[in-house]
Scaffold this motif. Structure first.
Motif, PDB file in Angstrom:
ATOM      1  N   VAL A  97      21.625  53.096   2.265  1.00  0.00           N
ATOM      2  CA  VAL A  97      21.036  52.122   3.260  1.00  0.00           C
ATOM      3  C   VAL A  97      19.710  52.062   3.244  1.00  0.00           C
ATOM      4  N   ILE A  98      18.352  53.404   2.262  1.00  0.00           N
ATOM      5  CA  ILE A  98      17.579  53.266   2.418  1.00  0.00           C
ATOM      6  C   ILE A  98      17.676  51.669   1.209  1.00  0.00           C
ATOM      7  N   GLU A  99      18.019  51.677   0.154  1.00  0.00           N
ATOM      8  CA  GLU A  99      17.828  50.699  -1.155  1.00  0.00           C
ATOM      9  C   GLU A  99      18.162  49.895  -0.310  1.00  0.00           C
ATOM     10  N   LYS A 100      19.364  49.488   0.503  1.00  0.00           N
ATOM     11  CA  LYS A 100      18.831  48.202   1.120  1.00  0.00           C
ATOM     12  C   LYS A 100      18.385  47.873   1.960  1.00  0.00           C
ATOM     13  N   GLN A 101      17.912  48.960   2.652  1.00  0.00           N
ATOM     14  CA  GLN A 101      16.796  48.207   3.516  1.00  0.00           C
ATOM     15  C   GLN A 101      15.534  47.581   3.022  1.00  0.00           C
ATOM     16  N   ARG A 102      14.861  48.596   1.744  1.00  0.00           N
ATOM     17  CA  ARG A 102      14.146  48.705   0.878  1.00  0.00           C
ATOM     18  C   ARG A 102      14.196  46.888  -0.044  1.00  0.00           C
ATOM     19  N   THR A 103      15.807  46.460  -0.247  1.00  0.00           N
ATOM     20  CA  THR A 103      14.890  45.010  -1.148  1.00  0.00           C
ATOM     21  C   THR A 103      15.092  44.112   0.233  1.00  0.00           C
ATOM     22  N   GLU A 104      15.645  44.455   1.400  1.00  0.00           N
ATOM     23  CA  GLU A 104      15.187  43.413   2.178  1.00  0.00           C
ATOM     24  C   GLU A 104      13.878  43.259   2.836  1.00  0.00           C
ATOM     25  N   LEU A 105      13.857  43.921   2.310  1.00  0.00           N
ATOM     26  CA  LEU A 105      11.948  44.390   3.496  1.00  0.00           C
ATOM     27  C   LEU A 105      10.994  43.846   1.876  1.00  0.00           C
ATOM     28  N   THR A 106      11.254  44.018   0.581  1.00  0.00           N
ATOM     29  CA  THR A 106      10.952  43.479  -0.307  1.00  0.00           C
ATOM     30  C   THR A 106      10.826  42.037  -0.140  1.00  0.00           C
ATOM     31  N   HIS A 107      11.916  41.296   0.349  1.00  0.00           N
ATOM     32  CA  HIS A 107      12.245  39.934   0.712  1.00  0.00           C
ATOM     33  C   HIS A 107      11.480  40.058   1.602  1.00  0.00           C
ATOM     34  N   LEU A 108      11.181  39.825   2.648  1.00  0.00           N
ATOM     35  CA  LEU A 108      10.896  39.907   4.056  1.00  0.00           C
ATOM     36  C   LEU A 108       9.067  39.717   3.317  1.00  0.00           C
ATOM     37  N   LYS A 109       9.214  40.859   2.550  1.00  0.00           N
ATOM     38  CA  LYS A 109       7.587  40.531   2.573  1.00  0.00           C
ATOM     39  C   LYS A 109       6.799  39.480   1.558  1.00  0.00           C
ATOM     40  N   LYS A 110       8.155  39.094   0.458  1.00  0.00           N
ATOM     41  CA  LYS A 110       7.522  37.921  -0.432  1.00  0.00           C
ATOM     42  C   LYS A 110       7.575  36.713   0.584  1.00  0.00           C
ATOM     43  N   GLU A 111       8.540  36.765   1.746  1.00  0.00           N
ATOM     44  CA  GLU A 111       8.478  35.854   2.709  1.00  0.00           C
ATOM     45  C   GLU A 111       7.511  35.173   3.289  1.00  0.00           C
ATOM     46  N   ILE A 112       6.939  36.096   4.425  1.00  0.00           N
ATOM     47  CA  ILE A 112       5.930  36.810   5.165  1.00  0.00           C
ATOM     48  C   ILE A 112       4.562  36.077   3.902  1.00  0.00           C
ATOM     49  N   ASN A 113       4.495  36.343   3.032  1.00  0.00           N
ATOM     50  CA  ASN A 113       3.313  35.387   1.668  1.00  0.00           C
ATOM     51  C   ASN A 113       3.469  34.763   1.949  1.00  0.00           C
ATOM     52  N   SER A 114       4.918  34.283   1.581  1.00  0.00           N
ATOM     53  CA  SER A 114       4.705  32.802   1.336  1.00  0.00           C
ATOM     54  C   SER A 114       4.343  31.462   2.647  1.00  0.00           C
ATOM     55  N   ILE A 115       4.637  31.957   3.656  1.00  0.00           N
ATOM     56  CA  ILE A 115       4.430  31.784   4.767  1.00  0.00           C
ATOM     57  C   ILE A 115       3.051  31.305   5.599  1.00  0.00           C
ATOM     58  N   LYS A 116       2.319  32.436   4.793  1.00  0.00           N
ATOM     59  CA  LYS A 116       0.529  32.720   5.413  1.00  0.00           C
ATOM     60  C   LYS A 116       0.526  31.487   4.678  1.00  0.00           C
TER      61      LYS A 116
END
Length: 177
Positions: free
Chosen positions: A64-83
């Motif tokens: 679960v933690i690894e899956k959430q870490r992957t999701e978090l990394t994806h979300l961070k990339k998405e946030i940076n892209s939006i910024k």
């Protein structure tokens, strides 16, 4: 003599015959030890089962933690892209990028209001952490110096920066140094 011999045989038999306590006590001791051993074995078996169950839960939690870490990394990339997208489409950034299109001989001079400066520096810092990094690494920089650095980062020519900041090109050159 016969009587003495019989007494001797009787005494010898009694000596050879074990007292019941000598038989019962070791047997009782063996039973107690076996019960403790069985109880110990059962406790170990129960603890092994619990440990195995905890290991399964831990493995599941790790997944679960690894899956959430992957999701978090994806979300961070998405946030940076939006910024970055918000940064490039920001009206004040687009206005600053057009400063280089203004010919030096033009009567139109580049200018920014105080609110536009604040907006520009805020969005630049929010997107890239530029202003914060400058303030942390170079404590002696003034607000004017930070504005100049921000304009240089955007690729505005030094002539347009000197006009925008109401400085001579020589003064700007010294400030940049």
């Amino acid at each position: 003599q016969q009587k003495a011999y019989n007494n001797y045989l009787l005494a010898a038999r009694q000596e050879n015959r074990l007292h019941p306590a000598f038989i019962i006590l070791p047997a009782l001791l063996i039973v107690v030890l076996l019960s403790f051993l069985i109880r110990y074995q059962l406790t170990i078996h129960k603890e092994k089962k619990e440990l195995h169950g905890q290991e399964k839960k831990l493995a599941s939690a790790r997944q679960v933690i690894e899956k959430q870490r992957t999701e978090l990394t994806h979300l961070k990339k998405e946030i940076n892209s939006i910024k970055k997208s918000l940064y490039t489409t920001s009206p004040v950034v687009m206005k600053i990028k057009k400063f280089n299109d203004i010919p030096v001989t033009s009567k139109e001079k580049p200018a920014l209001t105080g609110q536009e400066w604040n907006s520009f520096l805020d969005i630049l810092d929010e997107t890239y952490g530029f202003v914060t990094a400058l303030r942390l690494n170079y404590h002696k920089l003034t607000d004017v110096d930070i504005r100049i650095c921000a304009l240089l980062r955007e690729g505005v020519s030094t002539l347009n920066i000197s006009t925008l900041m109401n400085m001579t090109p020589e003064t700007l050159s010294k400030r940049i140094q």
